[in-house]
Design a protein around this motif. Sequence first.
Motif, PDB file in Angstrom:
ATOM      1  N   ILE A 128      21.013 -17.204  14.083  1.00  0.00           N
ATOM      2  CA  ILE A 128      22.465 -17.127  14.271  1.00  0.00           C
ATOM      3  C   ILE A 128      22.403 -17.795  15.648  1.00  0.00           C
ATOM      4  O   ILE A 128      21.539 -17.598  16.496  1.00  0.00           O
ATOM      5  N   SER A 129      23.676 -18.599  15.941  1.00  0.00           N
ATOM      6  CA  SER A 129      23.840 -19.080  17.066  1.00  0.00           C
ATOM      7  C   SER A 129      24.460 -18.106  18.160  1.00  0.00           C
ATOM      8  O   SER A 129      24.839 -17.072  17.981  1.00  0.00           O
ATOM      9  N   TYR A 130      24.092 -18.681  19.226  1.00  0.00           N
ATOM     10  CA  TYR A 130      24.661 -17.877  20.614  1.00  0.00           C
ATOM     11  C   TYR A 130      26.102 -17.628  20.432  1.00  0.00           C
ATOM     12  O   TYR A 130      26.751 -16.605  20.646  1.00  0.00           O
ATOM     13  N   LEU A 165      19.875  -8.817  24.215  1.00  0.00           N
ATOM     14  CA  LEU A 165      19.393  -9.265  22.939  1.00  0.00           C
ATOM     15  C   LEU A 165      18.306 -10.407  22.936  1.00  0.00           C
ATOM     16  O   LEU A 165      18.496 -11.284  23.843  1.00  0.00           O
ATOM     17  N   GLU A 166      17.416 -10.130  22.127  1.00  0.00           N
ATOM     18  CA  GLU A 166      16.635 -11.473  21.794  1.00  0.00           C
ATOM     19  C   GLU A 166      17.068 -11.895  20.508  1.00  0.00           C
ATOM     20  O   GLU A 166      16.907 -10.857  19.409  1.00  0.00           O
ATOM     21  N   PHE A 167      17.426 -13.088  20.400  1.00  0.00           N
ATOM     22  CA  PHE A 167      17.657 -13.564  18.859  1.00  0.00           C
ATOM     23  C   PHE A 167      17.124 -15.084  18.553  1.00  0.00           C
ATOM     24  O   PHE A 167      16.860 -15.742  19.286  1.00  0.00           O
ATOM     25  N   VAL A 199      17.875 -15.571  24.623  1.00  0.00           N
ATOM     26  CA  VAL A 199      18.533 -14.184  25.385  1.00  0.00           C
ATOM     27  C   VAL A 199      19.906 -14.300  25.555  1.00  0.00           C
ATOM     28  O   VAL A 199      20.360 -15.081  25.973  1.00  0.00           O
ATOM     29  N   ALA A 200      20.371 -12.968  24.983  1.00  0.00           N
ATOM     30  CA  ALA A 200      21.905 -12.924  25.503  1.00  0.00           C
ATOM     31  C   ALA A 200      21.967 -11.393  26.164  1.00  0.00           C
ATOM     32  O   ALA A 200      21.457 -10.401  25.790  1.00  0.00           O
ATOM     33  N   ILE A 245      30.169 -10.873  29.781  1.00  0.00           N
ATOM     34  CA  ILE A 245      28.922 -11.781  29.288  1.00  0.00           C
ATOM     35  C   ILE A 245      28.223 -12.352  30.533  1.00  0.00           C
ATOM     36  O   ILE A 245      28.896 -13.325  31.122  1.00  0.00           O
ATOM     37  N   TYR A 246      26.883 -12.031  30.429  1.00  0.00           N
ATOM     38  CA  TYR A 246      26.039 -12.466  31.448  1.00  0.00           C
ATOM     39  C   TYR A 246      25.353 -13.680  31.004  1.00  0.00           C
ATOM     40  O   TYR A 246      24.576 -13.646  29.951  1.00  0.00           O
ATOM     41  N   TYR A 247      25.635 -14.969  31.440  1.00  0.00           N
ATOM     42  CA  TYR A 247      24.966 -16.149  30.777  1.00  0.00           C
ATOM     43  C   TYR A 247      23.576 -16.450  31.427  1.00  0.00           C
ATOM     44  O   TYR A 247      23.677 -16.194  32.612  1.00  0.00           O
ATOM     45  N   HIS A 248      22.754 -16.977  30.780  1.00  0.00           N
ATOM     46  CA  HIS A 248      21.466 -17.195  31.278  1.00  0.00           C
ATOM     47  C   HIS A 248      20.995 -18.899  31.602  1.00  0.00           C
ATOM     48  O   HIS A 248      20.233 -19.063  32.359  1.00  0.00           O
TER      49      HIS A 248
END
Length: 182
Positions: free
Chosen positions: A69-71, A62-64, A7-8, A102-105
Amino acid sequence: MSNTLAVATIGGGCFWCVDAVFREVNGIHSAVSGYSGGQVPGHPTYREVCSGLTGHAEVVQLEFDPSVISYADVLRIFMTTHDPTTLNRQGADVGTQYRSVIYYHDEQQRETAAKVLEEMQAYYDEPIVTELSPAVAFYAATEDHQNYYNKQPNQGYCSYVITPKLQKLRRLHSEKLRTTKA
C-alpha cells in the motif's frame, strides 16, 4: 512483501477510530495509538491530552509495507474515514487534541501529503483544514488504548462511532482491505 516498512503518523479525532480503520487495511504492519504535536515536554497521559492543555493531538503511528500500500493510499483512506473539514472536531469530540493532522516524516511524505490534500478537496464542499506538519516526538498511549475497538466492540462509543466508520471503509476501499482479519 518488502523487508522495509515505512511510517505514517496521522490524527483524525479519537485515536480509537483511526486505529480500528487501519487494522483492517492490507499492508499495515502495526497501528499504535498515541500523542504527538504538543508543547509540554515528556510523555503526556491520556487525561492530560484530553484536557486540551498539552497541545498534543491523538494520533496513530502506522508501520506499513509500501510494496503493498502506498503512502498516498494510506492518506486517501485516512481522508475518507474522518471529516477533514471540521477544525478541532470529529463528531462530539471537540478540542485541539481531536484535530485532523498529518505528521510527515520526510520531504517526500510532505509532497505526497500536499498532493493528496489537494486531490481530496474535490470531494468536499467545505475547505479541508487538515494540518500538515513535520513529525515530532510520538508518545504511545497506554495498553488499554491500543486496539480498543477490537477489545471493546460493544462499548457505546465503538458501536455508535467506530462501527459506522468501518462500514464506510468497507464500502469505499474494499479492494485495500485484508482478506482475513489480522
